[in-house]
Design an enzyme around this catalytic site. Sequence first.
Site, PDB file in Angstrom:
ATOM      1  N   TYR A   1       0.492  -0.705  -0.066  1.00 47.22           N
ATOM      2  CA  TYR A   1      -0.059  -0.243   0.263  1.00 47.22           C
ATOM      3  C   TYR A   1       0.875   1.072   0.081  1.00 47.22           C
ATOM      4  O   TYR A   1       1.581   1.463   0.595  1.00 47.22           O
ATOM      5  CB  TYR A   1      -1.127  -0.233   1.314  1.00 47.22           C
ATOM      6  CG  TYR A   1      -0.918   1.326   1.585  1.00 47.22           C
ATOM      7  CD1 TYR A   1      -1.309   2.960   2.445  1.00 47.22           C
ATOM      8  CD2 TYR A   1      -3.268   1.147   0.327  1.00 47.22           C
ATOM      9  CE1 TYR A   1      -2.581   3.386   2.414  1.00 47.22           C
ATOM     10  CE2 TYR A   1      -3.412   2.159   1.115  1.00 47.22           C
ATOM     11  CZ  TYR A   1      -2.780   3.731   1.948  1.00 47.22           C
ATOM     12  OH  TYR A   1      -4.214   4.934   2.138  1.00 47.22           O
TER      13      TYR A   1
ATOM     14  N   ASP B   1       9.313   2.999  -1.007  1.00 47.93           N
ATOM     15  CA  ASP B   1       8.352   3.613   0.376  1.00 47.93           C
ATOM     16  C   ASP B   1       8.861   3.694   0.917  1.00 47.93           C
ATOM     17  O   ASP B   1       8.346   2.329   2.467  1.00 47.93           O
ATOM     18  CB  ASP B   1       7.082   2.665  -0.378  1.00 47.93           C
ATOM     19  CG  ASP B   1       6.187   3.474   0.616  1.00 47.93           C
ATOM     20  OD1 ASP B   1       4.994   3.560   0.164  1.00 47.93           O
ATOM     21  OD2 ASP B   1       6.363   4.669   1.569  1.00 47.93           O
TER      22      ASP B   1
ATOM     23  N   LYS C   1       5.115   9.491   8.371  1.00 48.04           N
ATOM     24  CA  LYS C   1       5.144   9.304   9.723  1.00 48.04           C
ATOM     25  C   LYS C   1       5.655   9.699  10.214  1.00 48.04           C
ATOM     26  O   LYS C   1       5.826  11.180  10.645  1.00 48.04           O
ATOM     27  CB  LYS C   1       5.634   7.935   9.886  1.00 48.04           C
ATOM     28  CG  LYS C   1       3.313   7.619   8.513  1.00 48.04           C
ATOM     29  CD  LYS C   1       3.482   6.000   8.506  1.00 48.04           C
ATOM     30  CE  LYS C   1       2.401   5.078   7.640  1.00 48.04           C
ATOM     31  NZ  LYS C   1       1.092   5.166   8.375  1.00 48.04           N
TER      32      LYS C   1
HETATM   33  P1  KE4 Z   1      -0.827   8.861   4.205  1.00 48.12           P
HETATM   34  O1  KE4 Z   1      -0.813   9.618   3.366  1.00 48.12           O
HETATM   35  O2  KE4 Z   1      -1.599   8.368   4.846  1.00 48.12           O
HETATM   36  O3  KE4 Z   1       0.106   9.131   5.172  1.00 48.12           O
HETATM   37  O4  KE4 Z   1       0.748   7.720   3.260  1.00 48.12           O
HETATM   38  C1  KE4 Z   1       0.491   6.905   2.680  1.00 48.12           C
HETATM   39  C2  KE4 Z   1       1.001   5.269   3.107  1.00 48.12           C
HETATM   40  C3  KE4 Z   1       2.468   5.268   2.348  1.00 48.12           C
HETATM   41  N1  KE4 Z   1       3.545   4.616   2.119  1.00 48.12           N
HETATM   42  C4  KE4 Z   1       3.013   3.620   2.982  1.00 48.12           C
HETATM   43  C5  KE4 Z   1       3.968   2.179   3.514  1.00 48.12           C
HETATM   44  C6  KE4 Z   1       2.202   3.855   4.607  1.00 48.12           C
HETATM   45  O5  KE4 Z   1       2.204   2.316   5.161  1.00 48.12           O
HETATM   46  C7  KE4 Z   1       1.009   4.871   3.813  1.00 48.12           C
HETATM   47  C8  KE4 Z   1      -0.216   4.844   5.021  1.00 48.12           C
HETATM   48  N2  KE4 Z   1       0.151   3.585   5.733  1.00 48.12           N
HETATM   49  C9  KE4 Z   1      -1.239   3.941   6.749  1.00 48.12           C
HETATM   50  C10 KE4 Z   1      -1.225   2.387   7.543  1.00 48.12           C
HETATM   51  N3  KE4 Z   1      -1.678   1.571   7.008  1.00 48.12           N
HETATM   52  C11 KE4 Z   1      -2.079   4.687   7.379  1.00 48.12           C
HETATM   53  C12 KE4 Z   1      -2.967   4.730   8.132  1.00 48.12           C
HETATM   54  C13 KE4 Z   1      -4.521   5.318   7.296  1.00 48.12           C
HETATM   55  O6  KE4 Z   1      -4.614   4.953   6.229  1.00 48.12           O
HETATM   56  O7  KE4 Z   1      -5.392   5.550   8.026  1.00 48.12           O
END
Ligand code: KE4
Length: 430
Positions: A146, A242, A270
Amino acid sequence: MTFSTARSAAAHQEAKAFFPGGVNSPVRAFKAVGGAPLFIAKGEGAWLTDEDGNRLVDYVLSWGPLLAGHAHPSIVKAITETAALGTSFGAPTTREAQLAIRVQRVFPSMKKLRFVSSGTEATAAALRVARGFTGRERVVKFEGCYHGAQDALLVRAGSGVETLGLPDSPGVPKALAALTTVLPFNDIPALRAFFRSEQGRETACAIIEPVVGNMGLLNPKQGFLEALREETKAAGALLIFDEVMTGFRVARGGVQEKFGIEPDLTCLGKVIGGGLPVGAYGGRADAMGQVAPDGPIYQAGTLSGNPLAMAAGIAMLDLVLTPGFIEGIERSTADLCARLAEVCAKAKVPAQVNQAGSMFTVFFTGEQVFDYASAKTSDTERFKRVHRALLERGVYLPPSQFESAFMSSTHGKAELDHTVQAFSEALRVG
Ligand code: KE4
């Protein structure tokens, strides 16, 4: 004390009037584990207090950012002092370079970088840079990975997409999805075959979670990342790591430091914002040199480099750069994982405890978990029961079998003992 969630349930009802599912991000909705999500009143160190006054040890930590726990004094101080000087200018400030210096000390592959406000923005920008720099349109991702909620990559993704059982998201144009090739994670022959094919030679980039957090925690097999680096280089495709989740967690310098592999572009998020909205993308100077205003590839953001977020990131990275800080968290994570595996074995519950640095997942399956298919052998019904039993015993795990859990510098002996005891009881009832 009985575990009441009445106030959270009422808050959830009220929130449903405003937001889809009553939440502002799907994974928070507790769909996979049932019941209303807990509405949080405050966080302090490793502990959450919800609206009903329940106190829980937090292993979500805002889905990774809070490596120093909730409301760390130096981060709160930095935000408070900076806010008094103004919260946003839409103009450059010296804080951006101050954070960039720290990022480059940890990720030297990021020769040029740009701050954005989320991980999704970072991966979307990195994809555009790869396509603009190579002049190619096809991109490769890996099944179950993801990379944020963006059209090009919401194809057989992990995290909430997997949790909610959504094959892919409606609304993604077929023409765009057709430009995304999905390869199986940890399958070296499949990646070699693709990148040596005609399509492979026409590929702009491969983006990967080099250690996966969004299927639950999966480690790469011996040689997999090395093969990906070799094949993308030979095919003239950029390799994008990523590290939004793995940065500062799998090792201080992420997977690229741990494995000694230099990607062409890296995405961060994060932890880099210390709990405030910060993402970043960057890497090879020749590719980043094509980004506006130096070059034609356009990317922009009103709150990119926001002074408050920069101040929080600087305070966070000063902690990360403190000798022993990361290593201490990794040791306590390994300790907890070993104890949880022991508890599962004693209870004769089939389980795999996967760990990488300060990230881990307890998969309820007897099979080793190393890819999407093996992750899917997990007993999600047992996970649901154990998750609820843990909530009732003051432990807050991510509300999905297909998410990584996170540790912080504030998870000490008391928190780990509490967690192991609660887990042991939860397995009996779960
Ligand atoms: P954000 O746009 O949510 O800041 O980051 C996206 C993203 C990109 N790459 C990786 C590897 C990620 O894990 C994420 C976001 N992770 C999720 C949890 N699996 C965020 C939680 C959510 O979607 O509310």
